[in-house]
Design a protein around this motif. Structure first.
Motif, short mmCIF file in Angstrom:
data_model
loop_
_atom_site.label_atom_id
_atom_site.label_comp_id
_atom_site.label_asym_id
_atom_site.label_seq_id
_atom_site.Cartn_x
_atom_site.Cartn_y
_atom_site.Cartn_z
N CYS A 175 15.91 -1.65 -10.03
CA CYS A 175 15.20 -0.66 -9.47
C CYS A 175 15.81 0.24 -11.72
N ARG A 176 14.90 0.97 -11.89
CA ARG A 176 15.04 1.51 -12.84
C ARG A 176 16.31 2.52 -12.89
N GLY A 177 16.40 2.87 -11.97
CA GLY A 177 17.46 3.95 -11.64
C GLY A 177 17.19 4.07 -10.41
N ILE A 178 18.58 5.83 -10.50
CA ILE A 178 18.39 6.02 -8.52
C ILE A 178 19.37 7.61 -9.60
N ASN A 179 18.08 8.50 -8.69
CA ASN A 179 18.33 9.72 -9.48
C ASN A 179 17.89 10.70 -7.73
N THR A 180 18.28 12.11 -7.88
CA THR A 180 18.20 13.14 -6.57
C THR A 180 16.75 13.22 -6.37
N ARG A 181 16.37 13.05 -7.76
CA ARG A 181 14.52 13.72 -7.15
C ARG A 181 13.53 12.72 -7.45
N LEU A 182 13.72 11.77 -7.56
CA LEU A 182 12.92 10.97 -7.31
C LEU A 182 14.19 9.81 -6.34
N GLY A 183 14.76 9.32 -5.93
CA GLY A 183 14.99 8.51 -4.70
C GLY A 183 15.30 7.19 -5.75
N ILE A 184 14.91 5.85 -5.32
CA ILE A 184 14.65 5.59 -6.25
C ILE A 184 13.73 5.11 -6.59
N ALA A 185 14.07 5.00 -8.36
CA ALA A 185 12.17 4.78 -9.36
C ALA A 185 12.92 3.29 -10.40
N ASP A 186 11.29 3.27 -10.36
CA ASP A 186 11.64 2.26 -11.53
C ASP A 186 9.73 2.39 -12.57
N SER A 187 10.09 1.15 -13.62
CA SER A 187 8.87 1.63 -14.62
C SER A 187 7.90 1.67 -14.55
N SER A 188 6.77 1.47 -13.59
CA SER A 188 5.37 1.62 -13.82
C SER A 188 5.15 0.74 -12.18
N ASP A 189 3.50 1.74 -12.06
CA ASP A 189 2.77 1.65 -10.28
C ASP A 189 2.53 0.31 -9.94
N ASP A 190 2.50 -1.06 -11.75
CA ASP A 190 2.59 -1.85 -10.28
C ASP A 190 3.41 -3.40 -9.64
N ILE A 191 4.41 -2.74 -10.70
CA ILE A 191 5.85 -2.96 -9.92
C ILE A 191 6.53 -2.76 -9.21
N VAL A 192 6.03 -1.67 -8.78
CA VAL A 192 6.57 -0.63 -7.61
C VAL A 192 5.94 -1.60 -6.26
N GLN A 193 4.89 -1.20 -6.87
CA GLN A 193 3.97 -1.47 -5.07
C GLN A 193 4.34 -3.06 -4.47
N VAL A 194 4.92 -3.55 -5.35
CA VAL A 194 5.22 -5.04 -5.28
C VAL A 194 6.25 -4.79 -4.75
N LYS A 195 7.36 -4.20 -4.84
CA LYS A 195 8.50 -4.09 -4.31
C LYS A 195 8.14 -3.38 -3.41
N GLN A 196 7.37 -2.38 -2.80
CA GLN A 196 7.60 -1.49 -1.39
C GLN A 196 7.18 -2.50 -0.57
N ALA A 197 5.90 -3.80 -1.20
CA ALA A 197 5.62 -3.92 0.07
C ALA A 197 6.30 -5.31 0.50
N MET A 198 7.16 -5.56 -0.55
CA MET A 198 8.39 -6.19 -0.23
C MET A 198 9.48 -6.34 1.00
N VAL A 199 9.67 -4.56 0.88
CA VAL A 199 10.32 -3.82 1.75
C VAL A 199 10.25 -3.67 3.31
N GLU A 200 8.37 -3.55 3.01
CA GLU A 200 8.26 -3.26 4.18
C GLU A 200 7.65 -4.01 5.11
N ALA A 201 7.96 -5.86 4.22
CA ALA A 201 7.59 -7.15 4.52
C ALA A 201 9.40 -8.14 5.24
N ALA A 202 10.13 -6.72 5.23
CA ALA A 202 11.79 -7.91 4.78
C ALA A 202 11.91 -6.51 6.57
#
Length: 254
Positions: A173-200
């Protein structure tokens, strides 16, 4: 020695000595001259080296290296520490998903000794580096190419990921913080990571100590999105308390 570590050492030698010789590197690292030529070819593409007959010289910086190359060659020791811990989780025959991060690429390199591994990734870097790996089933997500981060994203990548079920998903990820939790740099990248989490069965976050309390643009999800966090050193006490409250298993090389 991992490929990433060898290339880092070659890059360091270029910076200090100004030039390297293929035959000397081959003997020093105990690998073939062809392997060293591939290393130098990759370093040239990254703007670090300029190949010459029999070797290479340090690039004069006529053009800046692409963003991924800069990121890949940053904090290498931390990434290698994380990679070894992540690889220790995997058994022969496992199926895993791995994102486009340079840390995840190091982790895959550390898994080369494993047999019969199924690897699904959106990382162009990993697909290239592992193309000759024998005995592995390597699956590309497909999708739209993001050259700046060497990633495949978009609807096609998401459809592919959702067709599979794996034991582990490794992501950074780009960073871990109290406001966003686990955060990254763009929507399309985040969507792929979220799909991987759901598949595992188990999502594993690979994050060096610099990622803690660091900002990111798009939230991937709260800390509890992942079951394990692998980092290179023991995090501050407040972070350890949060992980314990959320029952997140921490691997910190401590």
């Amino acid at each position: 020695m991992l490929i990433a570590e060898r290339r880092r050492l070659i890059a360091e030698r270029l910076q200090t000595a100004g030039r390297v010789v293929v035959s000397e590197l081959s003997a020093g690292f105990g690998v073939s001259e062809e392997t060293i030529r591939r290393d130098l070819e990759r370093l040239e593409k990254e703007g670090i080296a300029a190949r010459t007959y029999g070797g290479a010289v340090a690039s004069q910086g006529s053009k800046p290296p692409p963003p991924y190359a800069i990121r890949k060659n940053t904090n290498v020791e931390e990434k290698l520490t994380i990679a070894r811990q992540a690889a220790a989780m995997i058994r022969d025959g496992d199926a895993i998903m791995v994102d486009e991060s340079s840390t995840a690429a190091c982790a895959v390199q550390a898994m080369r000794h494993l047999k019969d591994l199924t690897l699904i990734t959106n990382s162009l870097e990993i697909l290239h580096e592992m193309s000759g790996q024998e005995g592995w089933n390597i699956i590309s997500t497909g999708g739209s190419m993001r050259g700046d981060v060497m990633a495949l994203t978009g609807p096609h990548a998401l459809r592919t990921i959702r067709c599979y079920h794996v034991r582990f998903a490794f992501l950074s990820c780009r960073g871990i913080n109290t406001r966003l939790g686990i955060a990254d740099s763009s929507d399309d990248i985040v969507q792929v990571k979220q799909a991987m989490v759901e598949a595992a069965d188990c999502a594993v976050l690979l994050a060096d100590h610099r990622k803690f309390d660091r900002a990111g643009l798009v939230s991937l999800g709260p800390l509890g999105t992942v079951a394990r966090i692998v980092t290179d050193r023991e995090p501050p006490a407040e972070w350890k308390t949060r992980f314990e409250e959320l029952e997140i298993v921490l691997y910190d090389n401590h």
